[in-house]
Design a protein around this motif. Sequence first.
Motif, PDB file in Angstrom:
ATOM      1  N   LYS A   1       0.832  -1.191   0.000  1.00  0.00           N
ATOM      2  CA  LYS A   1       0.000   0.000   0.000  1.00  0.00           C
ATOM      3  C   LYS A   1       0.876   1.254   0.000  1.00  0.00           C
ATOM      4  O   LYS A   1       0.613   2.209  -0.730  1.00  0.00           O
ATOM      5  CB  LYS A   1      -0.892  -0.016   1.236  1.00  0.00           C
ATOM      6  CG  LYS A   1      -2.050   0.960   1.174  1.00  0.00           C
ATOM      7  CD  LYS A   1      -3.066   0.640   2.260  1.00  0.00           C
ATOM      8  CE  LYS A   1      -4.142   1.700   2.364  1.00  0.00           C
ATOM      9  NZ  LYS A   1      -5.099   1.391   3.466  1.00  0.00           N
ATOM     10  N   LEU A   2       1.905   1.193   0.799  1.00  0.00           N
ATOM     11  CA  LEU A   2       2.821   2.323   0.875  1.00  0.00           C
ATOM     12  C   LEU A   2       3.468   2.570  -0.484  1.00  0.00           C
ATOM     13  O   LEU A   2       3.530   3.701  -0.966  1.00  0.00           O
ATOM     14  CB  LEU A   2       3.901   2.050   1.927  1.00  0.00           C
ATOM     15  CG  LEU A   2       5.038   3.068   1.985  1.00  0.00           C
ATOM     16  CD1 LEU A   2       4.500   4.438   2.343  1.00  0.00           C
ATOM     17  CD2 LEU A   2       6.085   2.636   2.988  1.00  0.00           C
TER      18      LEU A   2
ATOM     19  N   LEU B   1       9.616   4.304   7.221  1.00  0.00           N
ATOM     20  CA  LEU B   1       9.300   4.326   5.795  1.00  0.00           C
ATOM     21  C   LEU B   1       8.071   5.195   5.581  1.00  0.00           C
ATOM     22  O   LEU B   1       6.961   4.843   5.976  1.00  0.00           O
ATOM     23  CB  LEU B   1       8.990   2.908   5.303  1.00  0.00           C
ATOM     24  CG  LEU B   1      10.097   2.127   4.613  1.00  0.00           C
ATOM     25  CD1 LEU B   1       9.542   0.840   4.055  1.00  0.00           C
ATOM     26  CD2 LEU B   1      10.748   2.938   3.515  1.00  0.00           C
ATOM     27  N   ARG B   2       8.267   6.309   4.970  1.00  0.00           N
ATOM     28  CA  ARG B   2       7.131   7.184   4.739  1.00  0.00           C
ATOM     29  C   ARG B   2       7.407   8.102   3.561  1.00  0.00           C
ATOM     30  O   ARG B   2       8.542   8.284   3.151  1.00  0.00           O
ATOM     31  CB  ARG B   2       6.857   8.021   5.977  1.00  0.00           C
ATOM     32  CG  ARG B   2       7.995   9.005   6.280  1.00  0.00           C
ATOM     33  CD  ARG B   2       7.774   9.628   7.618  1.00  0.00           C
ATOM     34  NE  ARG B   2       7.614   8.576   8.618  1.00  0.00           N
ATOM     35  CZ  ARG B   2       7.198   8.786   9.856  1.00  0.00           C
ATOM     36  NH1 ARG B   2       6.880   9.997  10.235  1.00  0.00           N
ATOM     37  NH2 ARG B   2       7.098   7.800  10.716  1.00  0.00           N
ATOM     38  N   VAL B   3       6.350   8.657   3.067  1.00  0.00           N
ATOM     39  CA  VAL B   3       6.490   9.603   1.979  1.00  0.00           C
ATOM     40  C   VAL B   3       6.565  10.991   2.592  1.00  0.00           C
ATOM     41  O   VAL B   3       5.600  11.475   3.164  1.00  0.00           O
ATOM     42  CB  VAL B   3       5.271   9.526   1.036  1.00  0.00           C
ATOM     43  CG1 VAL B   3       5.462  10.476  -0.128  1.00  0.00           C
ATOM     44  CG2 VAL B   3       5.056   8.109   0.551  1.00  0.00           C
ATOM     45  N   ASP B   4       7.708  11.586   2.511  1.00  0.00           N
ATOM     46  CA  ASP B   4       7.818  12.955   3.031  1.00  0.00           C
ATOM     47  C   ASP B   4       8.640  13.802   2.068  1.00  0.00           C
ATOM     48  O   ASP B   4       9.260  13.277   1.149  1.00  0.00           O
ATOM     49  CB  ASP B   4       8.398  12.941   4.452  1.00  0.00           C
ATOM     50  CG  ASP B   4       9.868  12.597   4.465  1.00  0.00           C
ATOM     51  OD1 ASP B   4      10.565  12.857   3.478  1.00  0.00           O
ATOM     52  OD2 ASP B   4      10.330  12.062   5.470  1.00  0.00           O
TER      53      ASP B   4
ATOM     54  N   CYS C   1      10.380  10.192  -3.685  1.00  0.00           N
ATOM     55  CA  CYS C   1       9.367   9.159  -3.787  1.00  0.00           C
ATOM     56  C   CYS C   1       9.937   7.826  -4.261  1.00  0.00           C
ATOM     57  O   CYS C   1       9.658   6.770  -3.702  1.00  0.00           O
ATOM     58  CB  CYS C   1       8.307   9.636  -4.789  1.00  0.00           C
ATOM     59  SG  CYS C   1       6.660   9.173  -4.300  1.00  0.00           S
ATOM     60  N   ALA C   2      10.757   7.902  -5.278  1.00  0.00           N
ATOM     61  CA  ALA C   2      11.311   6.677  -5.848  1.00  0.00           C
ATOM     62  C   ALA C   2      12.127   5.910  -4.822  1.00  0.00           C
ATOM     63  O   ALA C   2      12.148   4.676  -4.802  1.00  0.00           O
ATOM     64  CB  ALA C   2      12.184   7.010  -7.051  1.00  0.00           C
ATOM     65  N   MET C   3      12.798   6.648  -3.956  1.00  0.00           N
ATOM     66  CA  MET C   3      13.635   5.995  -2.953  1.00  0.00           C
ATOM     67  C   MET C   3      12.770   5.259  -1.924  1.00  0.00           C
ATOM     68  O   MET C   3      13.082   4.146  -1.524  1.00  0.00           O
ATOM     69  CB  MET C   3      14.514   7.029  -2.266  1.00  0.00           C
ATOM     70  CG  MET C   3      15.511   6.402  -1.310  1.00  0.00           C
ATOM     71  SD  MET C   3      16.621   7.627  -0.605  1.00  0.00           S
ATOM     72  CE  MET C   3      17.540   8.119  -2.057  1.00  0.00           C
ATOM     73  N   VAL C   4      11.703   5.913  -1.518  1.00  0.00           N
ATOM     74  CA  VAL C   4      10.792   5.259  -0.573  1.00  0.00           C
ATOM     75  C   VAL C   4      10.262   3.969  -1.186  1.00  0.00           C
ATOM     76  O   VAL C   4      10.241   2.916  -0.547  1.00  0.00           O
ATOM     77  CB  VAL C   4       9.604   6.179  -0.222  1.00  0.00           C
ATOM     78  CG1 VAL C   4       8.587   5.432   0.631  1.00  0.00           C
ATOM     79  CG2 VAL C   4      10.103   7.416   0.509  1.00  0.00           C
TER      80      VAL C   4
ATOM     81  N   ARG D   1      11.601   2.169  -3.505  1.00  0.00           N
ATOM     82  CA  ARG D   1      12.672   1.167  -3.622  1.00  0.00           C
ATOM     83  C   ARG D   1      12.864   0.447  -2.288  1.00  0.00           C
ATOM     84  O   ARG D   1      12.970  -0.767  -2.214  1.00  0.00           O
ATOM     85  CB  ARG D   1      13.962   1.836  -4.074  1.00  0.00           C
ATOM     86  CG  ARG D   1      15.002   0.857  -4.555  1.00  0.00           C
ATOM     87  CD  ARG D   1      15.963   1.460  -5.575  1.00  0.00           C
ATOM     88  NE  ARG D   1      16.541   2.713  -5.126  1.00  0.00           N
ATOM     89  CZ  ARG D   1      16.310   3.897  -5.696  1.00  0.00           C
ATOM     90  NH1 ARG D   1      15.510   3.978  -6.727  1.00  0.00           N
ATOM     91  NH2 ARG D   1      16.879   4.993  -5.228  1.00  0.00           N
ATOM     92  N   ARG D   2      12.889   1.226  -1.220  1.00  0.00           N
ATOM     93  CA  ARG D   2      13.086   0.621   0.108  1.00  0.00           C
ATOM     94  C   ARG D   2      11.938  -0.313   0.456  1.00  0.00           C
ATOM     95  O   ARG D   2      12.141  -1.410   0.974  1.00  0.00           O
ATOM     96  CB  ARG D   2      13.180   1.714   1.165  1.00  0.00           C
ATOM     97  CG  ARG D   2      14.505   2.442   1.156  1.00  0.00           C
ATOM     98  CD  ARG D   2      14.584   3.441   2.307  1.00  0.00           C
ATOM     99  NE  ARG D   2      15.641   4.413   2.074  1.00  0.00           N
ATOM    100  CZ  ARG D   2      15.620   5.667   2.522  1.00  0.00           C
ATOM    101  NH1 ARG D   2      14.568   6.106   3.201  1.00  0.00           N
ATOM    102  NH2 ARG D   2      16.625   6.476   2.303  1.00  0.00           N
ATOM    103  N   ALA D   3      10.726   0.148   0.166  1.00  0.00           N
ATOM    104  CA  ALA D   3       9.557  -0.676   0.467  1.00  0.00           C
ATOM    105  C   ALA D   3       9.622  -1.981  -0.318  1.00  0.00           C
ATOM    106  O   ALA D   3       9.378  -3.063   0.220  1.00  0.00           O
ATOM    107  CB  ALA D   3       8.282   0.092   0.122  1.00  0.00           C
TER     108      ALA D   3
END
Lengths: 134, 134
Positions: free
Chosen positions: A108-109, B70-73, B78-81, B83-85
């Motif tokens: 979802k994230l 892990l969050r969108v801030d 965005c792409a990095m978040v 990728r990590r997820a």
Amino acid sequence: MLTTSQLANSAGVNVETLRYYERRGLLPEPPRRASGYRQYSQDDVARLQFIKRAKDLGFTLQEVQELLNLRVDPDTPCAMVKRRADLKIIDIEAKLQSLKRIKKALNKLAATCSGRGPVGDCPILEALGGDGTW
Amino acid sequence: MLTTSQLANSAGVNVETLRYYERRGLLPEPPRRASGYRQYSQDDVARLQFIKRAKDLGFTLQEVQELLNLRVDPDTPCAMVKRRADLKIIDIEAKLQSLKRIKKALNKLAATCSGRGPVGDCPILEALGGDGTW
DNA sequence: CTTGACTCCGTACTAAGGTACAGGCTTTAA
DNA sequence: TTAAAGCCTGTACCTTAGTACGGAGTCAAG
């Protein structure tokens, strides 16, 4: 037949870890050559790999040992073995549920991220249901 | 609003553990009353429960922290978040596979047990495929 | 208004799971 | 045949994740 370091490499663990597992009784004492060098078999590779994976899943070495010792033998009543196995299965089912939850939250994230618009402070917790109920 | 011991009880952990998690940055510093007593919210209950479950699944506190962060801030592309997820998802998928394998093996063991006839020395390893291939 | 339970902080201790030597043999490849 | 690499044992040390005080202030019921 493989040497200590070959076995260690096969699972990506330290050589000293093998001796530690042997002391703990997780790995059986292997036969030795005349020199005293340990000789491991393919079975030991499978066993070590199992230990590593189970450990990564949050089982303690104690629990891993219990899993490995679960067997049908003359000294343990059949019903008892079954009972123990069933308990472990319940434990594992709970872990599966939790993992699926977290995975769903991460999906979802990732989706939110690809999209646009603001998200809350902690998407993981939000994705897990908001009210924290599992 | 709940007190330290109420929060601790809600997840079945020690009071000292909360202070430890706060020091590690896993739990945010809560507001205090005039006396200095901590005041926790319902969010903290969810967060603590998540920590406990993730820990039981073999994630280290370090990894739990990464999951929670892990969050969108604005400060993280965005792409990095994403990728990590995605990396975490892969990790979790592997865990799911392993767990299912072990569960299947335990089911087989339980079935064998209910039946009759001799089984090998280590049913768990045998049930896992015999050749140790995952 | 006191007494027992709760909370604070800092620091020290513990348990689990390794990891790292030291000192001394054994193998193996040049 | 000898030097580098591997293996042996025992013991000491390390990291992670808590857990347990001690001494002092706070809260709430009787």
